[in-house]
Write a protein that holds these residues in place. Structure first.
Motif, PDB file in Angstrom:
ATOM      1  N   TYR A   3       7.149  -1.092  -0.449  1.00  0.00           N
ATOM      2  CA  TYR A   3       5.945  -0.840  -1.595  1.00  0.00           C
ATOM      3  C   TYR A   3       6.204   0.512  -2.122  1.00  0.00           C
ATOM      4  O   TYR A   3       5.695   0.739  -3.268  1.00  0.00           O
ATOM      5  CB  TYR A   3       4.662  -1.229  -0.729  1.00  0.00           C
ATOM      6  CG  TYR A   3       4.334  -2.623  -0.838  1.00  0.00           C
ATOM      7  CD1 TYR A   3       4.269  -3.573  -2.079  1.00  0.00           C
ATOM      8  CD2 TYR A   3       4.325  -3.408   0.320  1.00  0.00           C
ATOM      9  CE1 TYR A   3       3.864  -4.872  -1.917  1.00  0.00           C
ATOM     10  CE2 TYR A   3       4.085  -4.707   0.640  1.00  0.00           C
ATOM     11  CZ  TYR A   3       4.080  -5.407  -0.674  1.00  0.00           C
ATOM     12  OH  TYR A   3       3.608  -6.970  -0.522  1.00  0.00           O
ATOM     13  N   LEU A  23       2.299   0.134 -10.739  1.00  0.00           N
ATOM     14  CA  LEU A  23       2.353   1.222  -9.681  1.00  0.00           C
ATOM     15  C   LEU A  23       1.179   1.358  -9.061  1.00  0.00           C
ATOM     16  O   LEU A  23       1.245   1.238  -7.683  1.00  0.00           O
ATOM     17  CB  LEU A  23       2.229   2.551 -10.552  1.00  0.00           C
ATOM     18  CG  LEU A  23       2.667   4.070  -9.943  1.00  0.00           C
ATOM     19  CD1 LEU A  23       3.266   4.939 -10.994  1.00  0.00           C
ATOM     20  CD2 LEU A  23       1.546   4.464  -9.103  1.00  0.00           C
ATOM     21  N   LEU A  74       2.480   9.813  -3.981  1.00  0.00           N
ATOM     22  CA  LEU A  74       3.363   8.596  -2.877  1.00  0.00           C
ATOM     23  C   LEU A  74       3.900   9.287  -1.824  1.00  0.00           C
ATOM     24  O   LEU A  74       3.875   8.464  -1.023  1.00  0.00           O
ATOM     25  CB  LEU A  74       4.477   8.392  -4.095  1.00  0.00           C
ATOM     26  CG  LEU A  74       3.831   7.581  -5.418  1.00  0.00           C
ATOM     27  CD1 LEU A  74       5.098   7.188  -6.195  1.00  0.00           C
ATOM     28  CD2 LEU A  74       3.361   6.189  -5.089  1.00  0.00           C
ATOM     29  N   LEU A  99       1.115   1.006  -4.634  1.00  0.00           N
ATOM     30  CA  LEU A  99       0.565   1.946  -4.324  1.00  0.00           C
ATOM     31  C   LEU A  99      -0.802   1.604  -3.384  1.00  0.00           C
ATOM     32  O   LEU A  99      -0.753   1.857  -1.987  1.00  0.00           O
ATOM     33  CB  LEU A  99       0.214   3.098  -4.929  1.00  0.00           C
ATOM     34  CG  LEU A  99      -0.264   4.395  -4.246  1.00  0.00           C
ATOM     35  CD1 LEU A  99       0.530   5.117  -3.267  1.00  0.00           C
ATOM     36  CD2 LEU A  99      -0.794   5.747  -5.328  1.00  0.00           C
ATOM     37  N   GLU A 128      -4.934  -0.917  -8.638  1.00  0.00           N
ATOM     38  CA  GLU A 128      -4.381  -1.290  -9.934  1.00  0.00           C
ATOM     39  C   GLU A 128      -5.243  -1.162 -11.209  1.00  0.00           C
ATOM     40  O   GLU A 128      -4.698  -0.569 -12.382  1.00  0.00           O
ATOM     41  CB  GLU A 128      -4.102  -2.707  -9.834  1.00  0.00           C
ATOM     42  CG  GLU A 128      -3.484  -3.541 -10.996  1.00  0.00           C
ATOM     43  CD  GLU A 128      -3.350  -4.997 -11.132  1.00  0.00           C
ATOM     44  OE1 GLU A 128      -2.443  -5.574 -11.474  1.00  0.00           O
ATOM     45  OE2 GLU A 128      -4.247  -5.600 -10.086  1.00  0.00           O
ATOM     46  N   ALA A 149       6.582   1.522  -6.151  1.00  0.00           N
ATOM     47  CA  ALA A 149       5.606   2.546  -6.881  1.00  0.00           C
ATOM     48  C   ALA A 149       6.547   3.408  -7.462  1.00  0.00           C
ATOM     49  O   ALA A 149       6.351   3.955  -8.491  1.00  0.00           O
ATOM     50  CB  ALA A 149       4.509   2.839  -5.956  1.00  0.00           C
TER      51      ALA A 149
END
Length: 322
Positions: free
Chosen positions: A290, A197, A314, A201, A174, A294
């Motif tokens: 999750y 995001l 991702l 992630l 973060e 993201a």
């Protein structure tokens, strides 16, 4: 491996060069420092910082400087983690505490932390210093909460695991994304989006790490086989296995949890319990949740120059084996 633009690859290489250039003159410090940074990691947090800070208005060297700070902070946490966990391996080689001692590891971790903060002050952006200082504090908080759960032999609830995963892993992801956006002088809305995001992630990365801990019997991950289980840690896969097991199997898991030496037969039984269809469905649902979160945040950044590379990252997060 995820696809990066050549320019981003070059920047990551500059991060590694920058870190290795920052050496002390004292022989023992130089020796341990070089040992740590010769075993190159994925630099995912540094990469996220570089991607979030992409802007034609920012001097490239500043972006590399910030990404180097992020990588130093992350590495310091790893050196300390290996002492707390009594780990033997890190990135496929002997951990610092195995080559030297726990005392050297603790002090070397402190040295790397302090080097990161020296570079932060040199960067001279109070908002970034504030965010990274808070993130560093939260990481330590996460380690302490996890240790308390272990010491008290508490049966971890799902919310406990999510909190620890956020503090230990998601928080620096973060901060990496947020500070990158701060450096690029993005809007408050974009900075918040990057932070959300990065958080999602980061937790997804931790879930995948937890999964990989139980894949070491069949995949070379560069880590000790079933490391978390042998340390007595209840992580996401084990949590779901306990939820889904019959009483006899649950008792078997708990009786063996924390044993440093496990027969291959018992390791295989634990592996099979972790890989039951229901447990695999539960853990993959959590991971995908999750990653989806993201991706939703990334949709709000579709005009950002990092969009395609972040999307690749991702995708890689789910299939990575190390």
């Amino acid at each position: 491996m995820y696809q990066l633009k050549k320019s981003t690859e070059n920047e990551l290489n500059k991060v590694q060069s920058s870190i290795k250039k920052e050496l002390a003159t004292e022989k023992i410090i130089k020796e341990i420092y070089e040992y740590i940074f010769n075993a190159e990691g994925k630099k995912t947090r540094a990469l996220i910082c570089l991607l979030a800070s992409k802007s034609i208005d920012i001097t490239p060297s500043l972006r590399v400087d910030l990404a180097s700070i992020i990588e130093l902070l992350h590495t310091a946490t790893l050196v300390h983690d290996d002492v707390v966990d009594g780990s033997n391996l890190r990135r496929g080689v002997k951990s610092v505490n195995q080559v030297w001692t726990n005392s050297y590891s603790v002090l070397m971790g402190d040295f790397i932390y302090s080097k990161a903060f020296i570079l932060m002050v040199k960067l001279g952006i109070p908002s970034i210093l504030d965010e990274l200082a808070k993130a560093t504090n939260d990481i330590a908080k996460g380690e302490i909460i996890q240790l308390e759960l272990f010491e008290r032999n508490q049966f971890a609830e799902l919310q406990d695991l999510k909190k620890v995963s956020y503090l230990k892993t998601g928080r620096l992801f973060e901060a990496s994304a947020k500070t990158g956006a701060m450096l690029a002088k993005r809007s408050e809305k974009e900075i918040k989006t990057f932070g959300l995001l990065g958080k999602a992630l980061g937790i997804a990365f931790q879930i995948q790490d937890d999964i990989l801990d139980y894949e070491t019997l069949s995949v070379n991950t560069g880590k000790t086989s079933m490391k978390d289980f042998k340390e007595g840690k209840i992580t996401f896969p084990l949590y779901f296995a306990l939820q889904n097991s019959i009483k006899k199997d649950k008792r078997f898991i708990l009786e063996n949890l924390g044993k440093s030496k496990l027969s291959l037969k018992n390791q295989n039984k634990i592996y099979n319990l972790i890989h039951s269809s229901q447990t695999q469905q539960d853990i993959n649902n959590l991971l995908n949740g999750y990653l989806k979160e993201a991706q939703n945040h990334l949709k709000n950044l579709k005009n950002h120059p990092c969009h395609s590379e972040m999307l690749n990252l991702l995708t890689f997060s789910k299939i990575r084996k190390k």
